[in-house]
Design an enzyme around this catalytic site. Sequence first.
Site, mmCIF file in Angstrom:
data_model
loop_
_atom_site.group_PDB
_atom_site.id
_atom_site.type_symbol
_atom_site.label_atom_id
_atom_site.label_comp_id
_atom_site.label_asym_id
_atom_site.label_seq_id
_atom_site.Cartn_x
_atom_site.Cartn_y
_atom_site.Cartn_z
ATOM 1 N N ASP A 161 57.853 -0.454 91.002
ATOM 2 C CA ASP A 161 59.253 -0.185 91.334
ATOM 3 C C ASP A 161 59.399 0.482 92.699
ATOM 4 O O ASP A 161 58.615 0.212 93.609
ATOM 5 C CB ASP A 161 59.864 0.687 90.215
ATOM 6 C CG ASP A 161 61.339 0.417 90.045
ATOM 7 O OD1 ASP A 161 62.117 0.868 90.892
ATOM 8 O OD2 ASP A 161 61.728 -0.258 89.067
ATOM 9 N N HIS B 203 65.487 4.504 90.939
ATOM 10 C CA HIS B 203 65.373 3.553 89.841
ATOM 11 C C HIS B 203 64.049 3.702 89.080
ATOM 12 O O HIS B 203 64.028 3.817 87.851
ATOM 13 C CB HIS B 203 65.505 2.158 90.469
ATOM 14 C CG HIS B 203 65.497 1.017 89.538
ATOM 15 N ND1 HIS B 203 64.393 0.202 89.386
ATOM 16 C CD2 HIS B 203 66.442 0.522 88.724
ATOM 17 C CE1 HIS B 203 64.685 -0.767 88.527
ATOM 18 N NE2 HIS B 203 65.922 -0.591 88.111
ATOM 19 N N SER C 83 67.579 -3.324 83.417
ATOM 20 C CA SER C 83 66.633 -2.372 84.000
ATOM 21 C C SER C 83 66.287 -1.252 83.043
ATOM 22 O O SER C 83 65.174 -0.762 83.029
ATOM 23 C CB SER C 83 67.267 -1.689 85.218
ATOM 24 O OG SER C 83 66.855 -2.299 86.387
#
Length: 838
Positions: free
Chosen positions: A197, A235, A407
Site C-alpha cells: 500500500d 490508507h 478497501s
Amino acid sequence: MKIFKCIILLALACSTSAVKRHVRDHENYDYYALHLQDDASPQRVASLLGLDYEGPMGELPDHHTFSSPKLKRHQADDILDDVRKRRRKRDYLLPRDLQSIVWSQKQRTKPQMVKRDRLPEMAVRQSLPPSADAPDGTDAEAVAERTSLQQELNIEDPIFGEQWHLFNAIQLGHDLNVTGVWQQGITGEGATAVMVDDGIDMYSDDLKDNYFAKGSYDFNEGVDEPKPRLSDDRHGTRCAGEIAAVKNGVCGVGVAYNARIGGLRILSKIITDEDEAVAMNYAFQDNQIYSCSWGPPDDGRSMDAPGILIRKAMVNAVQKGRQGKGNIFVFAAGNGHAQGDNCNFDGYTNSIYSVTIGGIDRKGLHGYYSEHCSAQLAVTYSSGSGDYIHTTDVGVNKCYAGHGGTSAAAPLAAGVFALALSARPELTWRDLQNVIVQTAVQVNEDDGSWDKTFAGRPFSHTFGYGKLDAYAFVEKAKTIDLLKPQAWYKSPWMHVNHFIPQGAEGLLSSFTVTKDHLSKANFQRVEQITVTMNVEHNRRGDLSVELRSPSQMVSHLSVTRRLDEAPTGYVDWTFMSVAHWGESGIGEWSVVVKDTEVNDFNGTFTDWRLTLWGECINADEQGLLPMPAESDDEDHDIISASPTTVSITPGEPQPTGIANPTDHQDRPVNAKPTATGPSASPTPASITAGASASSTPLPDVPPAEDSGKEHFLPHYFPTFGVSKRTQIWIYGSLAIIVLFCIGLGTYFLIQRRRRRRSEREDYEFEELLDEEDVDGAAGGKRSKRRAGELYNAFASESEDEDGALLSDEDESEEKAGYRDEGESVNDEKRGRPPSQPQ
Ligand SMILES: *[C@@H]1O[C@H](CO)[C@@H](O)[C@H](O)[C@H]1NC(C)=O
Ligand SMILES: *[C@@H]1O[C@H](CO)[C@@H](O)[C@H](O)[C@H]1NC(C)=O
C-alpha cells in the site's frame, strides 16, 4: 581482453560484497528486466549491454534488473531488440553472453493504482451524515455481553465499542463473529500479514508492537521503513489497523490483534512492473498474507491486467512462498459498482491467485460501491448504512472513524485468514480458498442473486459465497482435509469467428470435456474456471458473456458496462469464475456472447479457450504449473467451432454492472440453448492443428504445461535413456558441430541474401520496435504471435534446430514456430487489434 576480465572480476567482487537494496529512481534512470539462463553471469551481460547491474529481481528465479541513466535511446535498446529479433528467427549465432538473454523488457512506469477507499461522489452523499439512529438502537443485552467479553479478554481499547465489525451491538449478528475465536486464544499469534500500500505508520502506538520490520520495505523511497510520507499516505495504516491493531488501550483492536503486520510501500510514487513484482514476493517466506486494497481505476471503462512480471511473481509466490504452501493475496473487489464496473474487468481481482473480497455494510446490505463478479469469493464488512469502519490512523495515538469502500473490507478478510493460519499454518493458498467456499454465510438470501452450486453451496455474483464468519472459518480451517496439489486442464482454442447477433439472441459456442481429457491431465475436481477469449467489437461495453457448466450453473463472466466505449472488444482477456467449485468438469461447457444493445456497434466472437483449475487425482504425478509466459495463449490444438444462436428469454433482465436496486432480481434461469443442431464439440468442423491430424482435440503431443513436468528438450529428441546432464553433453557437442556447419553455410547464405533482402530487413526492424512498445505497455502477449509470423517469413532460412542451449521459454517459442508452419488458422490471430488498452 585483460581489461575486460578485470572489469568482470571487479563487478563480481562488488556484487558479492554488498547485496544491493531495491532503490529505483524512475525520473533519472531507465530499468531493464532480463530473464537470463541460469548459468549466465549478469555482470557480463551488464558490461556487454553497457548497463549497470542492479541485482536479482527479488525472488523471481533467473530474473535480473539492469539500469542506465535515462537516454533517448540506449545502445542496450538496440542490442536487446536485436537479440529478440534473432531469437525469433532462431538465429543463435550470438555472442554467448547475449545468447543467455532469454527474455527482456524495458521497464515503463505504470499508471498509478487506485486506492479502493475512494468512493464516487454520489455515494459519499448517500452515506453522510452518519445516521442518527446509531447510538439509540443499541441493544442493552448485547452491550452487556460486549462489556463482559472485554473484561474476559482484557480489551481496554477506547474505540472497541465503535468497532461494530468486531461486535455489533446494534444490528445483532452483523459482524465478523470473531470473539469466539479470541476466546479460544486464537488471536493471530505466529501469523504475518503485510499491507501492499502507501506505507504503514510503524510508530503508531496502535501498531508498533505488532510491526514486522523484516517483512517491510519502502519501494517508493528505496529505504527499509515504509513510513507514510505524503499527506495522503493514510490508507495503508488504516487497513493495517483493521488487521492487527494491538490490544493495548490505544484506539481499537485488529481482527488478529497478535499477528505481525508489515508494509510494502508502492502506491505513493510512480513505479514499474519490476518494482511491483519484487514487492509481491518480498520476504515471502515470512509474509504469509499480502493485503491489497487497490487496483486499476474502477471507472466502468478500464480493463487492465497485471503485466507478465507481476503475473510471474504471483505464480512464484503461490508455488514457493510460505515454504511452498503459497502466499495469500487478498484483493479489494473494487468500488465501481455505481459506474457499472465489475471485478472481472480487473486482472488482479480475477486472478485465480487472489482472494477477491467485496463489501457489505453494518446492516448486512450490499455496499452500493462494491463490484459484482463471478471471480468474487466472499464479502465482509465495510461502509454504508450511515457508518464506516473504525480503525487506526497515522499518528502516535490517532484513530479513524471513516474508513470505507472495498478497501476496508479486504483487510478484515486478511485478518480472518491470519487467525486461520495462526490456528493451522499448513493450509495452502488453495485450502484457504476452499475454507471460504465451505464456510461463508449467505446474506440477503431473498434478493434474487443467489444460485446453488453443483457442490450445494449458495453463490451470488453480488456476495460471492457470502460473508466471512471468523468463527466458522477458523473452526473449518482447523479440521479441513488438505487439498492435493493443483492440476489444470486447458481446452483447445475454439475458433468461432462468427458475427454476434444483436438484441435478444446470443451466440453460443461449446466444448465438451471428457473423462479422458481430465484423467490425462490428472485432473479430479474443479476449483476455479478461466475463459480466455477474443471478441472484436466497436463498443466493448455492449457485450456480456456467460459461461454455462455441465451442471447448468451459470457464471456471468462479463456484463454490459454503459460507460465502456472502447472500440477494442476483448483481446486475449481472461475471465474467471469461482462459481463452479466442486464440479467434476466433465461435460459440455458453453460460452454465450451477447450484444444486447441494438445499435450501430457490432462485433464478432473470434475465439475462446476454457481452463479448468483444481485438484489433481494423483499427487505423486503432479508437477508445478510452468511460469506464465507471453506465449501462453498459443497452443497446438485449435478447433473450428460452429456456434449456435440462442435466444435470451424475452424480458429477461440482462446482467449489468449498473447499480440498480432490482438488478439482481429475477436472475434468469437460463434457457437451454435452442439448439439448431448439436453444437456439441468435440465435433470440430475441421482440425487444423499442425501437430496432429487425428480427430481428437487432445494433441498427440501434450503441451508442456499439460504434463507439468520439466522438459529438457521437446519430446521428439531422443533421450538415449541417459541422464539430463549427459543429454546436455551429447546435444551440446552435437550442437557445436551443427553450429559450425550452419555457421559456414549461413555465412554464404547471408552473403547471398543480404543484398536482396536489405529492404525487407529495414521494415522488419521497424516492426519490432513497435512491438516492443506493446510488450512494455501491456506485458502484451502479442509478441509470440508476431514471433510466429516473423518466423514464418524467414522459415526457409531457419535451419538451426539446435535446442541444446534453449531454456523453457525458448522451447515454447520453438514449438510455436513449428506449429505455425502450415497452420492456416493462425492467420486470423494476426488481424487483431494490437493490445488490451492500459
Ligand atoms: C459464531 O460464533 C459462535 C461462537 O462464538 C458460534 O456458536 C456460531 O455458530 C458462529 N456463527 C456461525 C454462523 O458459525
Ligand atoms: C457492423 O457495423 C459496421 C460499422 O458500424 C457496419 O458497416 C456493418 O454493416 C455492421 N454489420 C452488420 C451485420 O450489421
